[in-house]
Design an enzyme around this catalytic site. Structure first.
Site, PDB file in Angstrom:
ATOM      1  N   ASP A 135      13.401 -11.407  -0.892  1.00 56.38           N
ATOM      2  CA  ASP A 135      13.070 -11.291   0.531  1.00 56.38           C
ATOM      3  C   ASP A 135      14.123 -10.426   1.235  1.00 56.38           C
ATOM      4  OD1 ASP A 135      12.652 -11.738   3.235  1.00 56.38           O
ATOM      5  OD2 ASP A 135      12.244 -13.877   2.989  1.00 56.38           O
ATOM      6  N   TYR A 147       2.890  -7.101  16.383  1.00 49.39           N
ATOM      7  CA  TYR A 147       3.276  -6.214  15.263  1.00 49.39           C
ATOM      8  C   TYR A 147       4.079  -5.025  15.764  1.00 49.39           C
ATOM      9  CZ  TYR A 147       2.725  -2.241  12.082  1.00 49.39           C
ATOM     10  OH  TYR A 147       2.969  -1.118  11.309  1.00 49.39           O
ATOM     11  N   THR A 203       6.155   3.250  12.761  1.00 50.40           N
ATOM     12  CA  THR A 203       4.741   3.514  13.041  1.00 50.40           C
ATOM     13  C   THR A 203       4.569   4.149  14.421  1.00 50.40           C
ATOM     14  OG1 THR A 203       2.684   2.373  13.620  1.00 50.40           O
ATOM     15  CG2 THR A 203       4.657   1.060  13.732  1.00 50.40           C
ATOM     16  N   ASP A 204       3.484   4.907  14.572  1.00 57.60           N
ATOM     17  CA  ASP A 204       3.188   5.478  15.899  1.00 57.60           C
ATOM     18  C   ASP A 204       2.825   4.388  16.905  1.00 57.60           C
ATOM     19  OD1 ASP A 204       0.694   4.783  14.863  1.00 57.60           O
ATOM     20  OD2 ASP A 204      -0.267   6.700  15.346  1.00 57.60           O
ATOM     21  N   GLU A 205       2.547   3.169  16.403  1.00 51.55           N
ATOM     22  CA  GLU A 205       2.142   2.092  17.327  1.00 51.55           C
ATOM     23  C   GLU A 205       3.275   1.676  18.258  1.00 51.55           C
ATOM     24  OE1 GLU A 205      -0.426  -0.945  15.700  1.00 51.55           O
ATOM     25  OE2 GLU A 205      -1.056   0.378  14.078  1.00 51.55           O
ATOM     26  N   ASP A 207     -13.978  -7.852  20.752  1.00 51.73           N
ATOM     27  CA  ASP A 207     -12.873  -6.899  20.645  1.00 51.73           C
ATOM     28  C   ASP A 207     -11.565  -7.604  20.285  1.00 51.73           C
ATOM     29  OD1 ASP A 207     -11.736  -4.436  20.654  1.00 51.73           O
ATOM     30  OD2 ASP A 207     -12.076  -4.014  22.781  1.00 51.73           O
ATOM     31  N   LYS A 213       8.071  -3.906  15.182  1.00 48.98           N
ATOM     32  CA  LYS A 213       8.456  -2.618  14.589  1.00 48.98           C
ATOM     33  C   LYS A 213       9.366  -1.841  15.554  1.00 48.98           C
ATOM     34  CE  LYS A 213       7.256  -0.953  11.209  1.00 48.98           C
ATOM     35  NZ  LYS A 213       7.841  -1.044   9.829  1.00 48.98           N
ATOM     36  N   ASP A 265      10.606  -6.480  -3.434  1.00 49.10           N
ATOM     37  CA  ASP A 265       9.416  -6.970  -2.729  1.00 49.10           C
ATOM     38  C   ASP A 265       9.304  -8.473  -2.988  1.00 49.10           C
ATOM     39  OD1 ASP A 265       6.470  -5.304  -1.890  1.00 49.10           O
ATOM     40  OD2 ASP A 265       6.537  -7.493  -2.053  1.00 49.10           O
ATOM     41  N   PHE A 268       0.818  -1.226   0.000  1.00 47.91           N
ATOM     42  CA  PHE A 268       0.000   0.000   0.000  1.00 47.91           C
ATOM     43  C   PHE A 268       0.856   1.284   0.000  1.00 47.91           C
ATOM     44  CE2 PHE A 268      -2.270   2.735   3.369  1.00 47.91           C
ATOM     45  CZ  PHE A 268      -2.839   3.582   2.426  1.00 47.91           C
ATOM     46  N   LYS A 328      -7.682  -3.963   6.134  1.00 47.55           N
ATOM     47  CA  LYS A 328      -7.560  -2.837   7.059  1.00 47.55           C
ATOM     48  C   LYS A 328      -8.885  -2.072   7.108  1.00 47.55           C
ATOM     49  CE  LYS A 328      -3.119  -3.721   7.653  1.00 47.55           C
ATOM     50  NZ  LYS A 328      -2.073  -3.201   6.815  1.00 47.55           N
TER      51      LYS A 328
HETATM   52  P1  NAD Z   1       1.464  -3.629   3.285  1.00 43.43           P
HETATM   53  O1  NAD Z   1       1.223  -4.840   4.110  1.00 43.43           O
HETATM   54  O2  NAD Z   1       0.382  -3.088   2.402  1.00 43.43           O
HETATM   55  O3  NAD Z   1       2.729  -3.875   2.340  1.00 43.43           O
HETATM   56  C1  NAD Z   1       3.883  -4.518   2.770  1.00 43.43           C
HETATM   57  C2  NAD Z   1       4.703  -4.898   1.541  1.00 43.43           C
HETATM   58  O4  NAD Z   1       5.935  -5.510   2.002  1.00 43.43           O
HETATM   59  C3  NAD Z   1       4.033  -5.924   0.630  1.00 43.43           C
HETATM   60  O5  NAD Z   1       4.172  -5.545  -0.730  1.00 43.43           O
HETATM   61  C4  NAD Z   1       4.772  -7.220   0.907  1.00 43.43           C
HETATM   62  O6  NAD Z   1       4.815  -8.095  -0.211  1.00 43.43           O
HETATM   63  C5  NAD Z   1       6.164  -6.689   1.247  1.00 43.43           C
HETATM   64  N1  NAD Z   1       6.934  -7.630   2.070  1.00 43.43           N
HETATM   65  C6  NAD Z   1       6.512  -8.278   3.191  1.00 43.43           C
HETATM   66  N2  NAD Z   1       7.491  -9.077   3.646  1.00 43.43           N
HETATM   67  C7  NAD Z   1       8.562  -8.902   2.815  1.00 43.43           C
HETATM   68  C8  NAD Z   1       9.871  -9.449   2.780  1.00 43.43           C
HETATM   69  N3  NAD Z   1      10.270 -10.338   3.698  1.00 43.43           N
HETATM   70  N4  NAD Z   1      10.716  -9.056   1.795  1.00 43.43           N
HETATM   71  C9  NAD Z   1      10.303  -8.169   0.843  1.00 43.43           C
HETATM   72  N5  NAD Z   1       9.076  -7.631   0.833  1.00 43.43           N
HETATM   73  C10 NAD Z   1       8.217  -7.983   1.803  1.00 43.43           C
HETATM   74  O7  NAD Z   1       1.956  -2.527   4.318  1.00 43.43           O
HETATM   75  P2  NAD Z   1       1.744  -0.939   4.323  1.00 43.43           P
HETATM   76  O8  NAD Z   1       0.468  -0.635   4.998  1.00 43.43           O
HETATM   77  O9  NAD Z   1       2.026  -0.398   2.977  1.00 43.43           O
HETATM   78  O10 NAD Z   1       2.912  -0.505   5.313  1.00 43.43           O
HETATM   79  C11 NAD Z   1       4.219  -0.224   4.818  1.00 43.43           C
HETATM   80  C12 NAD Z   1       5.111   0.172   5.989  1.00 43.43           C
HETATM   81  O11 NAD Z   1       4.586   1.305   6.647  1.00 43.43           O
HETATM   82  C13 NAD Z   1       5.236  -0.924   7.057  1.00 43.43           C
HETATM   83  O12 NAD Z   1       6.581  -0.955   7.477  1.00 43.43           O
HETATM   84  C14 NAD Z   1       4.318  -0.463   8.170  1.00 43.43           C
HETATM   85  O13 NAD Z   1       4.780  -0.908   9.416  1.00 43.43           O
HETATM   86  C15 NAD Z   1       4.434   1.055   8.039  1.00 43.43           C
HETATM   87  N6  NAD Z   1       3.264   1.834   8.471  1.00 43.43           N
HETATM   88  C16 NAD Z   1       2.013   1.528   8.011  1.00 43.43           C
HETATM   89  C17 NAD Z   1       0.925   2.323   8.406  1.00 43.43           C
HETATM   90  C18 NAD Z   1      -0.457   2.048   7.873  1.00 43.43           C
HETATM   91  O14 NAD Z   1      -1.414   2.709   8.289  1.00 43.43           O
HETATM   92  N7  NAD Z   1      -0.656   1.123   6.940  1.00 43.43           N
HETATM   93  C19 NAD Z   1       1.122   3.413   9.263  1.00 43.43           C
HETATM   94  C20 NAD Z   1       2.418   3.688   9.714  1.00 43.43           C
HETATM   95  C21 NAD Z   1       3.477   2.908   9.313  1.00 43.43           C
HETATM   96  P1  TYD Z   2      -6.541  -1.363  11.370  1.00 41.14           P
HETATM   97  O1  TYD Z   2      -6.939  -0.775  10.068  1.00 41.14           O
HETATM   98  O2  TYD Z   2      -6.283  -2.835  11.465  1.00 41.14           O
HETATM   99  O3  TYD Z   2      -5.253  -0.536  11.845  1.00 41.14           O
HETATM  100  P2  TYD Z   2      -4.472  -0.547  13.300  1.00 41.14           P
HETATM  101  O4  TYD Z   2      -4.940  -1.681  14.095  1.00 41.14           O
HETATM  102  O5  TYD Z   2      -3.058  -0.705  12.867  1.00 41.14           O
HETATM  103  O6  TYD Z   2      -4.780   0.769  13.911  1.00 41.14           O
HETATM  104  O7  TYD Z   2      -7.643  -1.011  12.441  1.00 41.14           O
HETATM  105  C1  TYD Z   2      -8.001   0.334  12.706  1.00 41.14           C
HETATM  106  C2  TYD Z   2      -8.980   0.331  13.859  1.00 41.14           C
HETATM  107  O8  TYD Z   2     -10.198  -0.303  13.431  1.00 41.14           O
HETATM  108  C3  TYD Z   2      -8.512  -0.468  15.080  1.00 41.14           C
HETATM  109  O9  TYD Z   2      -8.932   0.197  16.245  1.00 41.14           O
HETATM  110  C4  TYD Z   2      -9.217  -1.800  14.928  1.00 41.14           C
HETATM  111  C5  TYD Z   2     -10.518  -1.430  14.256  1.00 41.14           C
HETATM  112  N1  TYD Z   2     -11.098  -2.457  13.353  1.00 41.14           N
HETATM  113  C6  TYD Z   2     -12.434  -2.826  13.496  1.00 41.14           C
HETATM  114  O10 TYD Z   2     -13.166  -2.330  14.372  1.00 41.14           O
HETATM  115  N2  TYD Z   2     -12.941  -3.774  12.636  1.00 41.14           N
HETATM  116  C7  TYD Z   2     -12.196  -4.365  11.671  1.00 41.14           C
HETATM  117  O11 TYD Z   2     -12.711  -5.248  10.935  1.00 41.14           O
HETATM  118  C8  TYD Z   2     -10.825  -3.949  11.521  1.00 41.14           C
HETATM  119  C9  TYD Z   2      -9.948  -4.565  10.472  1.00 41.14           C
HETATM  120  C10 TYD Z   2     -10.330  -2.995  12.389  1.00 41.14           C
END
Ligand code: NAD
Ligand code: TYD
Length: 339
Positions: free
Chosen positions: A59, A153, A125-127, A275, A157, A33, A11, A192
């Site tokens: 990988d 997770y 991530t902020d997590e 939950d 991180k 990737d 993403f 998500k």
């Molecule tokens: P995503 O799951 O959509 O994409 C992850 C990508 O990494 C995929 O294309 C997957 O094929 C690739 N991948 C996984 N394991 C691999 C490996 N061993 N070698 C090579 N490629 C590999 O994730 P995303 O939501 O795009 O998140 C990207 C980054 O941003 C992550 O590091 C995540 O922790 C961080 N992040 C995400 C969010 C969010 O809201 N989605 C917020 C803050 C930070």
């Molecule tokens: P998510 O998109 O998984 O992101 P994160 O857990 O990394 O914040 O979830 C966002 C919020 O939505 C989280 O509080 C969990 C909640 N959630 C639901 O209530 N139902 C769902 O089906 C999913 C996937 C998440």
């Protein structure tokens, strides 16, 4: 400059590839990737038309492969997005999170050190800060907030972040880290929350809300995350952490209701389910550092980013239908079947 983008078929990584190709015509982008369930070459379809873009399947935790690639390509900058990224999956099966998120990161760090990369950027991530209480809306995560993780997770991180900082202190590796709040926008995998709501509501299916739906997330449109990382890798100070967020806090229930309203779908689709274990209550970023030091400003608010995102899902039905009609069906049944 030659930039390695790991996880670029996912993403945020893919959105970053497009951002760089659009804003820095002079730079070359190599995407690495291994195409897990979350990686999708369809997402990069338009990038393949650009001669400045190349894709390599592999990988990040495969040491021999990664070292060979670095030796051959001589990257100037590495931006590491590759990760297992879903909290619910980490609760079911933590081990792959250690392998990819921690050992994948240390492999990249070793290669960056050996081959003299000028900047290693870790997308975090902020997590890693854990959560904030719901009744203290005066509190925000700053870069000084202690690491205090909740899920497998976020623990993986956080471990990666500590290695990144250790490689700076111990070996002088020129690193930066960004910690962003929840993203949404094009190419977001429908496991998500936001793409799950949009795709299920468009099919008139129930929307599973965990617990009471009062948990708060701080939502940022993905392009704003990309512009922040772009500024950090070019102008950010080495050894520093930058928080990224745009003050768009919403309860999960508010998010669901906003999207249902925009789609003209009834609130009766909302279904409260058991939950999430260890569910973080509230995330909220203080972005003062990146705003004042690097002049970053988000272009979108939640109210402007959500309609753009909904339009994208309406205009790219095939992209997400291919996903939800495949292996994802088994995932949905496993995670939500008896919930
Ligand atoms: P995503 O799951 O959509 O994409 C992850 C990508 O990494 C995929 O294309 C997957 O094929 C690739 N991948 C996984 N394991 C691999 C490996 N061993 N070698 C090579 N490629 C590999 O994730 P995303 O939501 O795009 O998140 C990207 C980054 O941003 C992550 O590091 C995540 O922790 C961080 N992040 C995400 C969010 C969010 O809201 N989605 C917020 C803050 C930070
Ligand atoms: P998510 O998109 O998984 O992101 P994160 O857990 O990394 O914040 O979830 C966002 C919020 O939505 C989280 O509080 C969990 C909640 N959630 C639901 O209530 N139902 C769902 O089906 C999913 C996937 C998440």
């Amino acid at each position: 400059m030659k930039i390695l983008v790991t996880g670029g078929a996912g993403f945020i990584g893919a959105n970053f590839v497009y951002y760089e190709l659009e804003h820095h015509h002079e730079d070359e982008i190599v995407c690495l990737d291994n195409l897990t369930y979350a990686g999708n070459l369809e997402t990069l379809k338009e990038a393949f038309d650009n001669p400045k873009f190349r894709f390599v399947k592999g990988d990040i935790a495969d040491r021999e492969f990664v070292f060979d690639l670095f030796e051959k390509e001589k990257f100037d900058i590495v931006v590491n997005f590759a990760a297992e990224s879903h909290v619910d999956r980490s609760i079911e099966d933590p081990e792959i999170f250690v392998k990819t998120n921690v050992m994948g990161t240390t492999t990249l760090l070793d290669a960056a050190k050996k081959y003299g990369v000028k900047r290693y950027h870790q997308v975090s991530t902020d997590e890693v800060y854990g959560d904030l209480p719901l009744d203290r809306t005066d509190l925000f995560f700053t870069e000084e907030t202690p690491i205090h993780t909740s899920s497998p997770y976020s623990s993986a991180k956080a471990a990666a972040d500590l290695f990144v900082l250790a490689y700076h202190r111990t070996y002088g590796l020129p690193v930066t880290i960004s910690r962003c709040s929840n993203n949404y926008g094009p190419y977001h995998f429908p496991e998500k929350l936001i793409p799950l709501i949009i795709s299920r509501a468009l099919n008139d299916e129930t929307i599973p809300v965990y617990g009471t739906g009062e948990n708060v997330r701080d939502w940022l449109y993905v392009e704003d995350h990309c512009s922040a990382i772009d500024l950090i890798i070019r102008n950010g100070r080495v050894g520093e952490v930058y928080n990224i967020g745009g003050h768009n806090e919403r309860t999960n229930l508010e998010v669901v209701k906003t999207i249902l309203r925009a789609l003209g779908k009834p609130e009766t689709l909302i279904t409260f389910v058991t939950d999430r274990k260890g569910h973080d209550l509230r995330y909220a970023i203080d972005p003062t550092k990146i705003e004042t030091e690097l002049g970053w400003k988000p272009k979108y608010t939640f109210d402007t980013g959500i309609p753009v995102t909904i339009d994208w899902y309406l205009n790219h039905r095939e992209w997400w239908e291919n996903i939800i009609n495949g292996e994802y069906q088994n995932y949905y049944e496993k995670m939500y079947g008896n919930r």
